[in-house]
Design a protein around this motif. Structure first.
Motif, PDB file in Angstrom:
ATOM      1  N   CYS A  57      -2.726   6.897  13.508  1.00 40.33           N
ATOM      2  CA  CYS A  57      -1.366   6.776  12.642  1.00 40.33           C
ATOM      3  C   CYS A  57      -0.793   5.506  12.528  1.00 40.33           C
ATOM      4  N   PHE A  58      -0.894   4.847  13.860  1.00 42.30           N
ATOM      5  CA  PHE A  58      -0.082   3.347  13.794  1.00 42.30           C
ATOM      6  C   PHE A  58      -0.858   2.578  12.831  1.00 42.30           C
ATOM      7  N   HIS A  59      -2.377   2.150  12.782  1.00 41.34           N
ATOM      8  CA  HIS A  59      -2.977   1.503  12.263  1.00 41.34           C
ATOM      9  C   HIS A  59      -2.946   1.819  10.603  1.00 41.34           C
ATOM     10  N   MET A  60      -3.047   3.162  10.435  1.00 33.12           N
ATOM     11  CA  MET A  60      -3.197   3.498   9.120  1.00 33.12           C
ATOM     12  C   MET A  60      -1.689   3.264   8.343  1.00 33.12           C
ATOM     13  N   THR A  61      -0.782   3.283   9.248  1.00 32.97           N
ATOM     14  CA  THR A  61       0.570   3.373   8.255  1.00 32.97           C
ATOM     15  C   THR A  61       1.261   1.825   8.690  1.00 32.97           C
ATOM     16  N   LEU A  62       0.914   1.330   9.824  1.00 35.93           N
ATOM     17  CA  LEU A  62       1.875   0.229  10.401  1.00 35.93           C
ATOM     18  C   LEU A  62       3.503   0.405  10.243  1.00 35.93           C
ATOM     19  N   LYS A  63       3.912   1.750  10.583  1.00 35.81           N
ATOM     20  CA  LYS A  63       5.212   1.922  10.667  1.00 35.81           C
ATOM     21  C   LYS A  63       5.710   2.176  12.115  1.00 35.81           C
ATOM     22  N   TYR A  64       6.862   1.770  12.459  1.00 32.78           N
ATOM     23  CA  TYR A  64       7.312   1.593  13.933  1.00 32.78           C
ATOM     24  C   TYR A  64       7.207   2.929  14.662  1.00 32.78           C
ATOM     25  N   GLU A  65       7.533   4.144  13.912  1.00 33.35           N
ATOM     26  CA  GLU A  65       7.378   5.277  14.461  1.00 33.35           C
ATOM     27  C   GLU A  65       6.044   5.749  15.129  1.00 33.35           C
ATOM     28  N   MET A  66       5.096   5.357  14.153  1.00 33.53           N
ATOM     29  CA  MET A  66       3.754   5.575  14.335  1.00 33.53           C
ATOM     30  C   MET A  66       3.134   4.748  15.511  1.00 33.53           C
ATOM     31  N   GLN A  67       3.905   3.457  15.722  1.00 37.23           N
ATOM     32  CA  GLN A  67       3.485   2.415  16.719  1.00 37.23           C
ATOM     33  C   GLN A  67       3.971   3.193  18.094  1.00 37.23           C
TER      34      GLN A  67
ATOM     35  N   GLY B  24       0.824  -1.197   0.069  1.00 39.24           N
ATOM     36  CA  GLY B  24      -0.023  -0.063  -0.092  1.00 39.24           C
ATOM     37  C   GLY B  24       0.855   1.248  -0.041  1.00 39.24           C
ATOM     38  N   TYR B  25       0.157   2.396   0.295  1.00 39.13           N
ATOM     39  CA  TYR B  25       0.730   3.803   0.040  1.00 39.13           C
ATOM     40  C   TYR B  25       1.779   3.887   1.132  1.00 39.13           C
ATOM     41  N   TRP B  26       1.965   3.109   2.280  1.00 40.19           N
ATOM     42  CA  TRP B  26       2.828   3.464   3.241  1.00 40.19           C
ATOM     43  C   TRP B  26       3.919   2.401   3.272  1.00 40.19           C
ATOM     44  N   GLY B  27       3.967   1.604   2.133  1.00 41.12           N
ATOM     45  CA  GLY B  27       5.211   0.965   2.002  1.00 41.12           C
ATOM     46  C   GLY B  27       5.067  -0.412   2.841  1.00 41.12           C
ATOM     47  N   PRO B  28       6.258  -1.102   3.158  1.00 45.10           N
ATOM     48  CA  PRO B  28       6.495  -2.171   3.871  1.00 45.10           C
ATOM     49  C   PRO B  28       6.284  -1.964   5.261  1.00 45.10           C
ATOM     50  N   THR B  29       5.769  -2.855   6.006  1.00 42.22           N
ATOM     51  CA  THR B  29       5.294  -2.754   7.474  1.00 42.22           C
ATOM     52  C   THR B  29       6.720  -2.947   8.158  1.00 42.22           C
ATOM     53  N   THR B  30       7.017  -1.856   9.212  1.00 42.73           N
ATOM     54  CA  THR B  30       8.062  -1.874  10.052  1.00 42.73           C
ATOM     55  C   THR B  30       7.785  -2.056  11.524  1.00 42.73           C
ATOM     56  N   SER B  31       6.374  -1.852  11.831  1.00 36.35           N
ATOM     57  CA  SER B  31       5.913  -1.689  13.255  1.00 36.35           C
ATOM     58  C   SER B  31       6.408  -3.357  13.684  1.00 36.35           C
ATOM     59  N   THR B  32       6.550  -3.371  15.114  1.00 35.18           N
ATOM     60  CA  THR B  32       6.678  -4.754  15.539  1.00 35.18           C
ATOM     61  C   THR B  32       5.409  -5.548  15.893  1.00 35.18           C
ATOM     62  N   LEU B  33       4.302  -5.026  15.773  1.00 35.86           N
ATOM     63  CA  LEU B  33       2.887  -5.713  15.669  1.00 35.86           C
ATOM     64  C   LEU B  33       2.206  -5.360  14.403  1.00 35.86           C
TER      65      LEU B  33
END
Length: 232
Positions: A79-89, A9-18
């Motif tokens: 922001c976390f669930h929208m992007t699944l990025k670690y910073e947003m987590q 998707g738009y935000w790229g690969p998932t980087t969050s730990t969850l």
């Protein structure tokens, strides 16, 4: 764990730990977990009105801070669930700790004189927040965050039970109803985590079997939610 059918998707690969059970980018290319994202509106909009009403009623700043903290948690979770990025987590999880510390302060200061400040409790909670933040940034282990958050929630529950049992017994019904709803949500959260694959498979099978009837009875929303799953 998220289903295997997740898309890019738009935000790229998932980087969050969850990564939660909802399939990624199933509804729109711009939001990773659509329903987990938009459901956060309940934690963003009502607390804003609560903060405004608290100001109008002349309540102490700690109550205004509680409402605003809940709003910040909702925005971070969005922001976390929208992007699944670690910073947003981190923007979701760390404010959960901070907001709970504010709640703990309010619960232990609710019988004190108006506008008084408990500096010892304030220092303890700030120190706790700093320690949790430092350790979590170092270890990046979600279980650590969940345990620390659980400690704060347990403190709130015990304090609440004391208040509605011994201090304000006429609030007992409201207190235990709130606790029951919270525990029910915790139960559903665990069911979703533990049985993710089984629930996802069952949902797809059920939808594909009754798709024409569902679309006829409920219109476009079930199609928006489930139609992308047909390809998988």
């Amino acid at each position: 764990m998220a289903p295997a059918a997740d898309r890019k998707g738009y935000w790229g690969p998932t980087t969050s730990t969850l990564d939660w059970c909802e399939e990624n980018y199933a509804v729109t290319w711009y939001i990773a977990e659509f329903w987990n994202t938009v459901s956060n509106l309940i934690m963003i909009i009502p607390p804003i009105f609560g903060a405004i009403q608290s100001i109008r009623d002349g309540l102490e700043k700690r109550y205004i801070a509680s409402y605003l903290a809940l709003t910040v948690v909702g925005m971070g979770s969005w922001c976390f669930h929208m992007t699944l990025k670690y910073e947003m987590q981190l923007l979701d999880e760390l404010p959960m700790i901070y907001s709970c510390c504010i709640f703990v302060y309010c619960m232990f200061e609710c019988f004190k004189a108006k506008n008084s400040v408990n500096y010892h409790l304030l220092f303890t909670l700030i120190l706790f927040s700093l320690i949790v933040t430092t350790v979590y940034l170092k270890v990046k282990e979600p279980v650590f965050h969940q345990v620390m958050y659980g400690v704060l929630v347990f403190t709130l529950v015990v304090r609440s039970i004391y208040i509605v049992t011994w201090v304000y017994p006429w609030l007992r019904g409201l207190g235990y109803t709130s606790l029951g709803i919270f525990l029910l949500g915790f139960l559903f959260w665990n069911i979703d985590n533990i049985f993710c694959e089984s629930l996802s498979l069952y949902t797809r099978t059920l939808y594909l079997r009754y798709r024409p009837k569902v679309k006829f009875l409920f219109g476009i929303w079930p199609v928006i939610l489930f139609e992308p799953l047909r390809k998988h």
